[in-house]
Design an enzyme around this catalytic site. Structure first.
Site, mmCIF file in Angstrom:
data_model
loop_
_atom_site.group_PDB
_atom_site.id
_atom_site.type_symbol
_atom_site.label_atom_id
_atom_site.label_comp_id
_atom_site.label_asym_id
_atom_site.label_seq_id
_atom_site.Cartn_x
_atom_site.Cartn_y
_atom_site.Cartn_z
ATOM 1 N N LYS A 35 42.512 30.045 30.589
ATOM 2 C CA LYS A 35 41.906 29.320 29.471
ATOM 3 C C LYS A 35 42.265 29.962 28.127
ATOM 4 O O LYS A 35 42.094 29.353 27.076
ATOM 5 C CB LYS A 35 40.387 29.287 29.647
ATOM 6 C CG LYS A 35 39.715 30.647 29.577
ATOM 7 C CD LYS A 35 38.228 30.565 29.835
ATOM 8 C CE LYS A 35 37.584 31.942 29.810
ATOM 9 N NZ LYS A 35 36.148 31.896 30.080
ATOM 10 N N ALA A 47 42.276 47.309 30.299
ATOM 11 C CA ALA A 47 41.849 48.545 30.983
ATOM 12 C C ALA A 47 42.522 49.758 30.346
ATOM 13 O O ALA A 47 43.727 49.747 30.083
ATOM 14 C CB ALA A 47 42.193 48.463 32.460
ATOM 15 N N GLU A 116 39.389 61.560 36.785
ATOM 16 C CA GLU A 116 38.271 60.784 36.234
ATOM 17 C C GLU A 116 36.980 61.185 36.923
ATOM 18 O O GLU A 116 37.007 61.751 38.030
ATOM 19 C CB GLU A 116 38.528 59.277 36.391
ATOM 20 C CG GLU A 116 39.445 58.744 35.306
ATOM 21 C CD GLU A 116 39.684 57.253 35.377
ATOM 22 O OE1 GLU A 116 39.286 56.622 36.355
ATOM 23 O OE2 GLU A 116 40.290 56.734 34.426
ATOM 24 N N HIS A 244 29.119 50.753 30.977
ATOM 25 C CA HIS A 244 29.922 51.896 30.512
ATOM 26 C C HIS A 244 29.167 52.526 29.346
ATOM 27 O O HIS A 244 28.650 51.804 28.493
ATOM 28 C CB HIS A 244 31.298 51.408 30.061
ATOM 29 C CG HIS A 244 32.294 52.514 29.890
ATOM 30 N ND1 HIS A 244 32.221 53.412 28.861
ATOM 31 C CD2 HIS A 244 33.372 52.869 30.621
ATOM 32 C CE1 HIS A 244 33.228 54.283 28.972
ATOM 33 N NE2 HIS A 244 33.939 53.965 30.030
ATOM 34 N N ARG A 291 28.471 57.911 35.131
ATOM 35 C CA ARG A 291 28.489 56.872 34.109
ATOM 36 C C ARG A 291 27.124 56.194 33.914
ATOM 37 O O ARG A 291 26.670 55.998 32.798
ATOM 38 C CB ARG A 291 29.532 55.845 34.555
ATOM 39 C CG ARG A 291 29.959 54.905 33.551
ATOM 40 C CD ARG A 291 31.067 54.051 34.118
ATOM 41 N NE ARG A 291 32.357 54.713 33.993
ATOM 42 C CZ ARG A 291 33.517 54.100 34.211
ATOM 43 N NH1 ARG A 291 33.552 52.853 34.568
ATOM 44 N NH2 ARG A 291 34.643 54.750 34.061
ATOM 45 N N HIS A 352 30.276 46.469 31.792
ATOM 46 C CA HIS A 352 31.689 46.830 31.944
ATOM 47 C C HIS A 352 32.330 46.216 33.185
ATOM 48 O O HIS A 352 33.422 45.675 33.118
ATOM 49 C CB HIS A 352 31.759 48.359 32.004
ATOM 50 C CG HIS A 352 33.127 48.931 32.057
ATOM 51 N ND1 HIS A 352 34.067 48.665 31.095
ATOM 52 C CD2 HIS A 352 33.723 49.777 32.953
ATOM 53 C CE1 HIS A 352 35.185 49.331 31.395
ATOM 54 N NE2 HIS A 352 35.001 49.991 32.526
ATOM 55 N N ARG A 387 30.730 51.213 41.257
ATOM 56 C CA ARG A 387 32.185 51.299 41.392
ATOM 57 C C ARG A 387 32.702 52.653 40.917
ATOM 58 O O ARG A 387 32.296 53.160 39.872
ATOM 59 C CB ARG A 387 32.816 50.213 40.529
ATOM 60 C CG ARG A 387 34.314 50.242 40.501
ATOM 61 C CD ARG A 387 34.795 49.332 39.411
ATOM 62 N NE ARG A 387 34.434 49.879 38.134
ATOM 63 C CZ ARG A 387 35.319 50.276 37.212
ATOM 64 N NH1 ARG A 387 36.597 50.153 37.426
ATOM 65 N NH2 ARG A 387 34.914 50.771 36.060
ATOM 66 N N SER A 392 38.908 49.589 40.825
ATOM 67 C CA SER A 392 38.891 48.125 40.706
ATOM 68 C C SER A 392 40.297 47.548 40.490
ATOM 69 O O SER A 392 40.628 46.501 41.047
ATOM 70 C CB SER A 392 37.967 47.697 39.580
ATOM 71 O OG SER A 392 38.175 48.511 38.465
HETATM 72 C C1 SIN Z 1 37.388 54.241 31.064
HETATM 73 O O1 SIN Z 1 38.535 54.444 30.667
HETATM 74 O O2 SIN Z 1 36.415 54.894 30.655
HETATM 75 C C2 SIN Z 1 37.133 53.121 32.049
HETATM 76 C C3 SIN Z 1 37.842 53.340 33.312
HETATM 77 C C4 SIN Z 1 37.316 52.415 34.382
HETATM 78 O O3 SIN Z 1 36.292 51.772 34.170
HETATM 79 O O4 SIN Z 1 37.914 52.337 35.471
#
Ligand code: SIN
Length: 519
Positions: A35, A47, A116, A244, A291, A352, A387, A392
């Site tokens: 769309k 991302a 991460e 987030h 998070r 998020h 998650r 994802s």
């Molecule tokens: C981030 O860069 O903080 C998000 C990464 C994610 O949600 O996978």
């Protein structure tokens, strides 16, 4: 009867494009519609962090453990293990090898693997803070070069066509139902036409736009969720919306994420008085706490102080030049008048990622023959109640590839008689009043943020449900009386999706993962 295409794909993120490429590889004709005005308006292209890929010191058992650690008992172990074994190799084979996606490299030429939160290994393939953009570019250019794939922007599915629901031949209502395409709006002309296809794939992404603050682009209005729900499918785990902690708080950049990686490099959260408040909420991990805990701390801090946002102080990063490591964040902050080397960045938590979705397996199969769901729109059980970051995109890649590779065996030709028994779309003449749309959507976003957001209570959820019930009736009537437009359809989908999230949140009385009840 010849269908208009073999495979109709709704959405152009990682899952939709991967499915399209693999389906076209097997000789199928594929039509992708979005769309948006451009194909890169998706959660994938936005991302920042990256995607879990193969790493030398990693293995599937360790990755599974980390995914299960985040998602808890609600994860579907079989799906998690399958993704952990078969997913990461696709990053090398398919994204890099076949689609030419470029990821950052270490000086020795090996992939530069990022770390991460809640990952026990360095295993994230990234391209600075534009990882999604790099992935999108490779996939899009590959799909665009394939003769079998036709791509259109500015086209939006309104509803899935199913035999039982739409056929005007009354005998059809007694048959086993199946999806045979979608009613599609050409946004520029306002025309709506049925597009018939033996296979329709929902790859419409997330739901962030049903909340006031979100890191998602404008397209994320839960369209696939609402269409699947109206087609009679189960939407599961809808209470699990991941927030987030840090999106930019600035009126001109309402959905811009400030990646967790900035805190990973030493940035700290401070309140308006300059206090580093995470020490009070999570003395051990502080700014690198999980998070959802950081989001709740910010929420409590702003509520108790009557303030709208907090700040991320990135002025003392460890040995990192932000303009080089985070070029997109750096430039966007500069455009907003914030020099992150000197000024604290105003931030607020934001919706998020949707861990719930249309019930589907890892090949995208749903309970309705002919209809598939992949990526964020689907719920395969991989994410459970929460998650793990960067899983994802891996799930979107894997489900897209799995789905697309197998579709040729699933094609059931569309019966000739449906060409006449599926009715043309009839639109009312009247234009929808933009003031109504704006006001109703903003009401949905406000009540979802305040009552179904980071911290939920029984009373807030009850209030949300009664307001949503009223809005659902009003919006449905409004929708039936006006000519379809993108914003009208989005609003109709947003209120349905919001109601599904609120109902699931009210039904589940136990706090778990990103569903948090404070009363
Ligand atoms: C981030 O860069 O903080 C998000 C990464 C994610 O949600 O996978």
């Amino acid at each position: 009867m010849s269908s208009d295409t073999d495979v109709l794909i709704l959405g152009s993120g990682i899952a939709g494009l991967s499915a399209a490429i693999r389906a076209a590889d097997t000789g199928l004709r594929v039509r992708i519609i979005t769309k948006a005005d451009t194909f890169d308006d998706s959660n994938t292209a936005w991302a920042q962090g990256g995607i879990v890929g193969p790493a030398r010191n990693d293995d599937a058992t360790t990755l599974s453990k980390d995914i299960l650690g985040a998602g808890g008992a609600l994860c579907y172990g079989k799906a998690v293990n399958q993704l952990a074994v078969e997913g990461p190799p696709l990053v090398d084979q398919f994204l890099v090898g076949e689609c030419g996606v470029e990821f950052a490299h270490a000086p020795d030429g090996s992939p530069d693997l990022a770390q991460e939160g809640a990952h026990s290994r360095r295993r994230i393939y990234h391209w600075k803070d534009k990882s999604g953009w790099a992935i999108h570019k490779g996939l899009f250019e590959t799909a665009q070069a394939m003769d079998q794939i036709e791509m259109s922007t500015g086209h939006m599915a309104i509803d899935i066509i199913t035999v039982c629901h739409h056929s005007t031949d009354t005998k059809d209502r007694y048959r086993k139902d199946r999806a045979i395409g979608a009613y599609v709006l050409d946004i520029a002309t306002g025309e709506v036409n049925p597009v018939l296809a033996p296979v329709t794939v929902l790859a419409t992404g997330g739901v962030g736009q049903v909340f006031r603050h979100t890191s998602n682009p404008d397209v994320a209005t839960g369209d696939g969720i609402a269409m699947a729900y109206r087609a009679g499918l189960s939407i599961i785990n809808a209470e699990f919306v991941q927030f987030h902690p840090t999106s930019l708080f600035h009126r001109d950049f309402p959905n811009f994420l400030i990646s967790e990686a900035v805190r990973g490099e030493g940035a700290i959260l401070i309140n308006r008085s300059g206090e580093s408040f995470m020490k009070r909420y999570h003395p051990e991990l502080q700014d690198l706490a999980p998070r959802d805990e950081v989001s709740r701390a910010i929420y409590q801090e702003t509520e108790s102080r009557g303030e709208s946002h907090v700040y991320l102080d990135a002025t003392k990063l460890h040995d990192v030049d932000p303009s080089d490591r985070f070029p997109w964040i750096f430039e966007t902050c500069m455009e907003a008048g914030i020099d992150m080397r000197k000024d604290p960045i105003p931030v607020v938590p934001a919706a998020h990622y949707f861990c719930g979705g249309v019930k589907a397996d890892l090949q995208g199969r749903t309970d309705l023959p002919g209809l598939y769901a992949v990526g964020e729109t689907a719920c395969t059980g991989v994410h459970g109640a929460n998650r793990l970051a960067s899983v994802s995109l891996l799930e979107g890649l894997y489900t897209g590839v799995e789905c697309g590779s197998r579709l040729s065996k699933a094609i059931v030709p569309i019966k000739e008689r449906y060409r006449t028994s599926i009715p043309d779309w009839v639109s009312p003449e009247e234009e929808a009043d933009p003031a109504h749309i704006h006001n109703d959507l903003s009401n949905v976003q406000g009540l979802m943020w305040n009552y179904v957001g980071i911290s939920r209570t029984e009373r807030r959820l009850q209030r949300a449900l009664s307001d949503l019930d009223y809005l659902n009736h009003r919006i449905d009537r409004f929708y039936r009386e006006a000519r379809p437009s993108r914003s009208l359809i989005e609003m109709r989908n947003a209120v349905v999706t919001a109601s599904l999230i609120a109902q699931a949140a009210q039904t589940n009385r136990v706090s778990m993962g990103c569903h948090y009840l404070s009363g």
